[in-house]
Scaffold this active site. Sequence first.
Site, PDB file in Angstrom:
ATOM      1  N   ASP A 141       0.851  -1.190   0.000  1.00  0.00           N
ATOM      2  CA  ASP A 141       0.000   0.000   0.000  1.00  0.00           C
ATOM      3  C   ASP A 141       0.885   1.237   0.000  1.00  0.00           C
ATOM      4  O   ASP A 141       2.065   1.167   0.369  1.00  0.00           O
ATOM      5  CB  ASP A 141      -0.910  -0.003   1.241  1.00  0.00           C
ATOM      6  CG  ASP A 141      -2.202   0.769   1.045  1.00  0.00           C
ATOM      7  OD1 ASP A 141      -2.155   1.877   0.476  1.00  0.00           O
ATOM      8  OD2 ASP A 141      -3.266   0.277   1.466  1.00  0.00           O
ATOM      9  N   PRO A 162     -17.667  -5.752  -5.932  1.00  0.00           N
ATOM     10  CA  PRO A 162     -18.461  -5.273  -4.801  1.00  0.00           C
ATOM     11  C   PRO A 162     -19.427  -4.167  -5.218  1.00  0.00           C
ATOM     12  O   PRO A 162     -19.145  -3.367  -6.115  1.00  0.00           O
ATOM     13  CB  PRO A 162     -17.412  -4.738  -3.823  1.00  0.00           C
ATOM     14  CG  PRO A 162     -16.126  -5.361  -4.255  1.00  0.00           C
ATOM     15  CD  PRO A 162     -16.239  -5.502  -5.736  1.00  0.00           C
ATOM     16  N   GLY A 163     -20.547  -4.126  -4.546  1.00  0.00           N
ATOM     17  CA  GLY A 163     -21.475  -3.018  -4.670  1.00  0.00           C
ATOM     18  C   GLY A 163     -21.301  -2.094  -3.483  1.00  0.00           C
ATOM     19  O   GLY A 163     -20.210  -1.594  -3.219  1.00  0.00           O
ATOM     20  N   TYR A 221     -14.533   5.916 -13.546  1.00  0.00           N
ATOM     21  CA  TYR A 221     -14.551   4.768 -12.633  1.00  0.00           C
ATOM     22  C   TYR A 221     -15.198   3.561 -13.307  1.00  0.00           C
ATOM     23  O   TYR A 221     -14.653   2.451 -13.282  1.00  0.00           O
ATOM     24  CB  TYR A 221     -15.311   5.157 -11.366  1.00  0.00           C
ATOM     25  CG  TYR A 221     -15.356   4.086 -10.299  1.00  0.00           C
ATOM     26  CD1 TYR A 221     -14.253   3.841  -9.487  1.00  0.00           C
ATOM     27  CD2 TYR A 221     -16.512   3.337 -10.087  1.00  0.00           C
ATOM     28  CE1 TYR A 221     -14.294   2.871  -8.500  1.00  0.00           C
ATOM     29  CE2 TYR A 221     -16.565   2.366  -9.101  1.00  0.00           C
ATOM     30  CZ  TYR A 221     -15.456   2.141  -8.310  1.00  0.00           C
ATOM     31  OH  TYR A 221     -15.505   1.166  -7.336  1.00  0.00           O
ATOM     32  N   THR A 279     -17.218   0.790   4.001  1.00  0.00           N
ATOM     33  CA  THR A 279     -15.803   1.121   4.146  1.00  0.00           C
ATOM     34  C   THR A 279     -15.644   2.630   4.250  1.00  0.00           C
ATOM     35  O   THR A 279     -16.581   3.396   4.028  1.00  0.00           O
ATOM     36  CB  THR A 279     -14.983   0.627   2.934  1.00  0.00           C
ATOM     37  OG1 THR A 279     -15.373   1.373   1.775  1.00  0.00           O
ATOM     38  CG2 THR A 279     -15.175  -0.860   2.693  1.00  0.00           C
ATOM     39  N   VAL A 297       0.904   1.444  -7.017  1.00  0.00           N
ATOM     40  CA  VAL A 297       0.525   0.526  -8.096  1.00  0.00           C
ATOM     41  C   VAL A 297       0.625   1.161  -9.475  1.00  0.00           C
ATOM     42  O   VAL A 297       0.526   0.447 -10.491  1.00  0.00           O
ATOM     43  CB  VAL A 297      -0.892  -0.053  -7.880  1.00  0.00           C
ATOM     44  CG1 VAL A 297      -0.957  -0.875  -6.606  1.00  0.00           C
ATOM     45  CG2 VAL A 297      -1.954   1.048  -7.895  1.00  0.00           C
ATOM     46  N   LYS A 345     -13.324  -0.002 -14.200  1.00  0.00           N
ATOM     47  CA  LYS A 345     -13.789  -1.241 -13.586  1.00  0.00           C
ATOM     48  C   LYS A 345     -14.308  -2.229 -14.628  1.00  0.00           C
ATOM     49  O   LYS A 345     -14.160  -3.443 -14.487  1.00  0.00           O
ATOM     50  CB  LYS A 345     -14.852  -0.937 -12.535  1.00  0.00           C
ATOM     51  CG  LYS A 345     -14.322  -0.183 -11.317  1.00  0.00           C
ATOM     52  CD  LYS A 345     -13.180  -0.931 -10.644  1.00  0.00           C
ATOM     53  CE  LYS A 345     -12.754  -0.271  -9.341  1.00  0.00           C
ATOM     54  NZ  LYS A 345     -11.662  -1.024  -8.660  1.00  0.00           N
ATOM     55  N   ASN A 370      -6.174  -5.087  -5.429  1.00  0.00           N
ATOM     56  CA  ASN A 370      -7.313  -4.437  -4.786  1.00  0.00           C
ATOM     57  C   ASN A 370      -7.240  -2.921  -4.795  1.00  0.00           C
ATOM     58  O   ASN A 370      -8.270  -2.250  -4.729  1.00  0.00           O
ATOM     59  CB  ASN A 370      -7.418  -4.934  -3.339  1.00  0.00           C
ATOM     60  CG  ASN A 370      -8.332  -4.078  -2.501  1.00  0.00           C
ATOM     61  OD1 ASN A 370      -9.554  -4.168  -2.593  1.00  0.00           O
ATOM     62  ND2 ASN A 370      -7.742  -3.213  -1.667  1.00  0.00           N
TER      63      ASN A 370
END
Length: 259
Positions: free
Chosen positions: A38, A191-192, A161, A196, A69, A165, A94
Amino acid sequence: MSGLLEGRTAVITGAASGNGRGIARRFAEEGADVVIADIQEEDRLGGQPTHELLEAETDVRAAFVECDVTDRESVEDAVGAAEEFGGIDVMVNNAGIIGPQKPLTEVGYEEYRQLMDINLDGVYFGTQAAAAAMIDGDDGGSIVNMSSAAGFEGYSNLTPYSTAKGGVRLFSYAAAGDLGQHDIRVNSIHPGQIDTAMTSEDMASGEPEQNDQATPGIPLGRPGLPKEVGDVAVFLASDLASYVTGESILIDGGLTNTG
Protein backbone atom coordinates in the site's frame (compact mmCIF):
# COMPACT_ATOMS: atom_id res chain seq x y z
CA MET A 1 -11.17 -21.45 10.69
CA SER A 2 -10.58 -24.31 8.24
CA GLY A 3 -7.09 -23.48 6.96
CA LEU A 4 -8.15 -23.12 3.32
CA LEU A 5 -5.02 -21.09 2.53
CA GLU A 6 -2.57 -22.87 4.82
CA GLY A 7 0.99 -22.78 3.48
CA ARG A 8 0.31 -20.06 0.91
CA THR A 9 1.60 -16.53 0.55
CA ALA A 10 -0.58 -13.69 -0.71
CA VAL A 11 0.26 -10.18 -1.85
CA ILE A 12 -2.66 -7.76 -1.47
CA THR A 13 -2.48 -4.21 -2.81
CA GLY A 14 -4.37 -1.44 -1.06
CA ALA A 15 -4.71 -3.59 2.05
CA ALA A 16 -4.07 -0.93 4.69
CA SER A 17 -7.80 -0.13 4.80
CA GLY A 18 -11.26 -1.07 3.58
CA ASN A 19 -11.89 -4.12 1.45
CA GLY A 20 -8.17 -4.88 1.20
CA ARG A 21 -7.86 -5.00 4.98
CA GLY A 22 -10.95 -7.24 5.16
CA ILE A 23 -9.46 -9.59 2.57
CA ALA A 24 -6.11 -9.66 4.40
CA ARG A 25 -7.78 -10.58 7.68
CA ARG A 26 -9.75 -13.41 6.10
CA PHE A 27 -6.65 -14.73 4.32
CA ALA A 28 -4.72 -14.74 7.59
CA GLU A 29 -7.59 -16.49 9.37
CA GLU A 30 -7.36 -19.21 6.72
CA GLY A 31 -3.61 -19.63 7.26
CA ALA A 32 -1.99 -17.52 4.52
CA ASP A 33 1.10 -15.41 5.09
CA VAL A 34 0.34 -11.94 3.76
CA VAL A 35 2.27 -9.06 2.23
CA ILE A 36 0.39 -5.77 2.64
CA ALA A 37 1.29 -3.55 -0.34
CA ASP A 38 0.00 0.00 0.00
CA ILE A 39 1.07 3.62 -0.32
CA GLN A 40 0.37 4.07 3.39
CA GLU A 41 0.83 1.83 6.40
CA GLU A 42 -1.98 3.22 8.57
CA ASP A 43 -5.63 2.22 8.35
CA ARG A 44 -7.80 5.20 7.37
CA LEU A 45 -10.12 4.41 10.28
CA GLY A 46 -7.31 4.10 12.81
CA GLY A 47 -6.14 1.14 14.84
CA GLN A 48 -3.19 -1.15 14.25
CA PRO A 49 -1.62 -1.29 10.80
CA THR A 50 -2.96 -4.32 8.97
CA HIS A 51 0.24 -6.39 9.04
CA GLU A 52 0.57 -5.88 12.80
CA LEU A 53 -3.09 -6.76 13.29
CA LEU A 54 -2.71 -10.03 11.37
CA GLU A 55 0.24 -11.13 13.47
CA ALA A 56 -1.61 -10.17 16.67
CA GLU A 57 -4.79 -12.03 15.71
CA THR A 58 -3.32 -15.13 14.05
CA ASP A 59 -0.19 -17.27 13.81
CA VAL A 60 0.69 -16.20 10.27
CA ARG A 61 3.57 -14.03 9.12
CA ALA A 62 2.75 -10.62 7.69
CA ALA A 63 4.73 -7.70 6.33
CA PHE A 64 4.11 -4.23 4.99
CA VAL A 65 5.79 -2.93 1.84
CA GLU A 66 5.25 0.54 0.47
CA CYS A 67 3.79 0.19 -3.01
CA ASP A 68 2.53 2.62 -5.64
CA VAL A 69 0.53 0.53 -8.10
CA THR A 70 1.00 3.12 -10.86
CA ASP A 71 4.74 2.32 -10.81
CA ARG A 72 5.56 -1.02 -12.45
CA GLU A 73 8.83 -1.43 -10.54
CA SER A 74 7.10 -0.72 -7.23
CA VAL A 75 4.56 -3.45 -7.94
CA GLU A 76 7.30 -5.87 -8.95
CA ASP A 77 9.09 -5.13 -5.68
CA ALA A 78 5.91 -5.88 -3.72
CA VAL A 79 5.55 -9.23 -5.45
CA GLY A 80 9.24 -9.90 -4.79
CA ALA A 81 8.69 -9.25 -1.08
CA ALA A 82 6.67 -12.47 -0.95
CA GLU A 83 9.97 -14.37 -1.34
CA GLU A 84 10.55 -13.73 2.36
CA PHE A 85 7.65 -16.13 3.00
CA GLY A 86 8.47 -18.65 0.26
CA GLY A 87 7.16 -16.92 -2.85
CA ILE A 88 3.81 -15.70 -4.12
CA ASP A 89 0.83 -18.05 -4.47
CA VAL A 90 -2.01 -15.52 -4.53
CA MET A 91 -2.18 -11.97 -5.84
CA VAL A 92 -5.07 -9.67 -4.99
CA ASN A 93 -5.07 -6.47 -7.05
CA ASN A 94 -7.31 -4.44 -4.79
CA ALA A 95 -5.91 -0.89 -4.74
CA GLY A 96 -8.27 1.69 -6.19
CA ILE A 97 -9.89 5.10 -5.90
CA ILE A 98 -13.34 6.50 -6.71
CA GLY A 99 -12.02 9.48 -8.66
CA PRO A 100 -14.05 12.37 -10.09
CA GLN A 101 -17.79 12.33 -9.48
CA LYS A 102 -19.21 14.70 -12.05
CA PRO A 103 -20.54 14.77 -15.59
CA LEU A 104 -18.28 13.37 -18.31
CA THR A 105 -17.79 16.77 -19.98
CA GLU A 106 -16.42 18.22 -16.74
CA VAL A 107 -13.79 15.54 -16.09
CA GLY A 108 -10.27 16.85 -16.64
CA TYR A 109 -7.62 14.79 -18.34
CA GLU A 110 -5.39 14.63 -15.25
CA GLU A 111 -8.32 13.39 -13.16
CA TYR A 112 -9.12 10.75 -15.75
CA ARG A 113 -5.48 9.70 -16.10
CA GLN A 114 -4.95 9.31 -12.35
CA LEU A 115 -7.97 7.05 -12.01
CA MET A 116 -7.01 4.88 -14.96
CA ASP A 117 -3.41 4.67 -13.74
CA ILE A 118 -4.51 3.33 -10.35
CA ASN A 119 -7.67 1.36 -11.08
CA LEU A 120 -6.78 -0.25 -14.40
CA ASP A 121 -3.05 0.02 -15.05
CA GLY A 122 -2.34 -0.99 -11.45
CA VAL A 123 -4.31 -4.20 -11.95
CA TYR A 124 -2.47 -4.84 -15.22
CA PHE A 125 0.95 -4.34 -13.60
CA GLY A 126 0.02 -6.47 -10.59
CA THR A 127 -1.27 -9.33 -12.70
CA GLN A 128 1.75 -9.20 -14.97
CA ALA A 129 4.25 -9.18 -12.09
CA ALA A 130 2.48 -11.91 -10.14
CA ALA A 131 2.08 -14.13 -13.20
CA ALA A 132 5.78 -13.86 -14.03
CA ALA A 133 6.72 -14.89 -10.48
CA MET A 134 4.19 -17.73 -10.46
CA ILE A 135 5.46 -19.06 -13.78
CA ASP A 136 9.03 -18.97 -12.44
CA GLY A 137 7.86 -20.86 -9.36
CA ASP A 138 6.14 -23.46 -11.56
CA ASP A 139 3.39 -24.12 -9.00
CA GLY A 140 0.54 -22.13 -10.53
CA GLY A 141 -1.46 -19.69 -8.47
CA SER A 142 -4.54 -17.52 -8.19
CA ILE A 143 -4.97 -13.87 -9.16
CA VAL A 144 -8.01 -11.98 -7.88
CA ASN A 145 -8.72 -8.58 -9.41
CA MET A 146 -10.95 -6.03 -7.72
CA SER A 147 -13.55 -4.59 -10.04
CA SER A 148 -16.95 -3.25 -8.96
CA ALA A 149 -20.64 -3.49 -9.64
CA ALA A 150 -19.78 -0.53 -11.88
CA GLY A 151 -17.86 -3.05 -13.99
CA PHE A 152 -21.24 -4.41 -15.04
CA GLU A 153 -23.27 -1.20 -15.21
CA GLY A 154 -22.31 2.30 -16.28
CA TYR A 155 -22.94 4.87 -13.56
CA SER A 156 -23.62 8.48 -14.47
CA ASN A 157 -21.18 10.97 -12.94
CA LEU A 158 -18.71 8.10 -12.52
CA THR A 159 -17.70 7.56 -16.12
CA PRO A 160 -13.93 7.11 -15.58
CA TYR A 161 -14.55 4.77 -12.63
CA SER A 162 -17.03 2.66 -14.60
CA THR A 163 -14.66 2.58 -17.57
CA ALA A 164 -11.75 1.34 -15.48
CA LYS A 165 -13.79 -1.24 -13.59
CA GLY A 166 -15.30 -2.58 -16.79
CA GLY A 167 -11.78 -2.82 -18.14
CA VAL A 168 -10.69 -4.85 -15.13
CA ARG A 169 -13.45 -7.37 -15.79
CA LEU A 170 -12.54 -7.89 -19.45
CA PHE A 171 -8.82 -7.82 -18.73
CA SER A 172 -9.32 -10.60 -16.18
CA TYR A 173 -11.09 -12.74 -18.78
CA ALA A 174 -8.26 -12.23 -21.28
CA ALA A 175 -5.56 -12.88 -18.68
CA ALA A 176 -7.31 -16.09 -17.62
CA GLY A 177 -7.05 -17.29 -21.21
CA ASP A 178 -3.36 -16.43 -21.42
CA LEU A 179 -2.35 -17.90 -18.08
CA GLY A 180 -4.44 -21.05 -17.81
CA GLN A 181 -1.69 -23.11 -19.46
CA HIS A 182 0.50 -22.26 -16.45
CA ASP A 183 -2.19 -23.35 -13.95
CA ILE A 184 -2.74 -19.72 -12.98
CA ARG A 185 -6.38 -18.80 -12.41
CA VAL A 186 -7.57 -15.20 -12.87
CA ASN A 187 -10.94 -13.96 -11.64
CA SER A 188 -12.56 -10.65 -10.72
CA ILE A 189 -14.85 -9.70 -7.87
CA HIS A 190 -17.38 -6.89 -8.08
CA PRO A 191 -18.46 -5.27 -4.80
CA GLY A 192 -21.47 -3.02 -4.67
CA GLN A 193 -22.30 -1.01 -1.55
CA ILE A 194 -19.73 -2.08 1.05
CA ASP A 195 -19.30 -0.40 4.45
CA THR A 196 -15.80 1.12 4.15
CA ALA A 197 -14.13 4.51 4.57
CA MET A 198 -14.28 4.90 0.80
CA THR A 199 -18.05 4.62 1.09
CA SER A 200 -18.45 7.08 3.94
CA GLU A 201 -15.75 9.61 3.09
CA ASP A 202 -15.04 9.51 -0.65
CA MET A 203 -18.46 9.14 -2.25
CA ALA A 204 -20.61 12.14 -3.15
CA SER A 205 -24.31 11.81 -2.47
CA GLY A 206 -26.48 10.47 -5.25
CA GLU A 207 -24.17 7.69 -6.52
CA PRO A 208 -26.18 4.47 -6.73
CA GLU A 209 -23.44 2.01 -5.77
CA GLN A 210 -22.50 3.49 -2.41
CA ASN A 211 -25.18 5.96 -1.34
CA ASP A 212 -27.23 5.05 1.72
CA GLN A 213 -30.34 5.84 -0.33
CA ALA A 214 -29.57 2.72 -2.42
CA THR A 215 -29.93 0.43 0.59
CA PRO A 216 -33.73 -0.07 0.27
CA GLY A 217 -33.17 -1.27 -3.30
CA ILE A 218 -30.78 -4.02 -2.23
CA PRO A 219 -32.70 -7.30 -1.94
CA LEU A 220 -30.73 -8.29 1.17
CA GLY A 221 -31.59 -4.91 2.70
CA ARG A 222 -28.17 -3.80 3.92
CA PRO A 223 -24.68 -2.82 2.80
CA GLY A 224 -22.03 -5.51 2.65
CA LEU A 225 -19.01 -5.86 4.93
CA PRO A 226 -15.31 -6.04 3.98
CA LYS A 227 -15.26 -9.49 5.60
CA GLU A 228 -17.86 -10.65 3.07
CA VAL A 229 -15.68 -9.43 0.22
CA GLY A 230 -12.86 -11.33 1.92
CA ASP A 231 -14.93 -14.51 2.02
CA VAL A 232 -15.33 -14.48 -1.75
CA ALA A 233 -11.63 -13.72 -2.24
CA VAL A 234 -10.75 -16.68 0.00
CA PHE A 235 -12.92 -18.95 -2.13
CA LEU A 236 -11.26 -17.80 -5.35
CA ALA A 237 -7.77 -18.11 -3.86
CA SER A 238 -8.36 -21.60 -2.45
CA ASP A 239 -8.62 -25.09 -3.90
CA LEU A 240 -12.39 -24.81 -3.56
CA ALA A 241 -12.16 -22.79 -6.80
CA SER A 242 -9.58 -25.01 -8.50
CA TYR A 243 -11.67 -25.17 -11.70
CA VAL A 244 -12.83 -21.55 -11.63
CA THR A 245 -11.08 -19.06 -13.90
CA GLY A 246 -12.21 -16.23 -16.15
CA GLU A 247 -15.15 -15.62 -13.82
CA SER A 248 -16.62 -12.44 -12.33
CA ILE A 249 -18.55 -12.53 -9.06
CA LEU A 250 -20.86 -9.77 -7.88
CA ILE A 251 -20.91 -9.00 -4.14
CA ASP A 252 -23.80 -6.55 -4.04
CA GLY A 253 -26.67 -8.13 -2.12
CA GLY A 254 -28.47 -8.80 -5.39
CA LEU A 255 -28.80 -5.16 -6.49
CA THR A 256 -27.27 -5.33 -9.97
CA ASN A 257 -29.28 -8.24 -11.29
CA THR A 258 -32.61 -7.40 -9.65
CA GLY A 259 -32.86 -3.63 -10.00
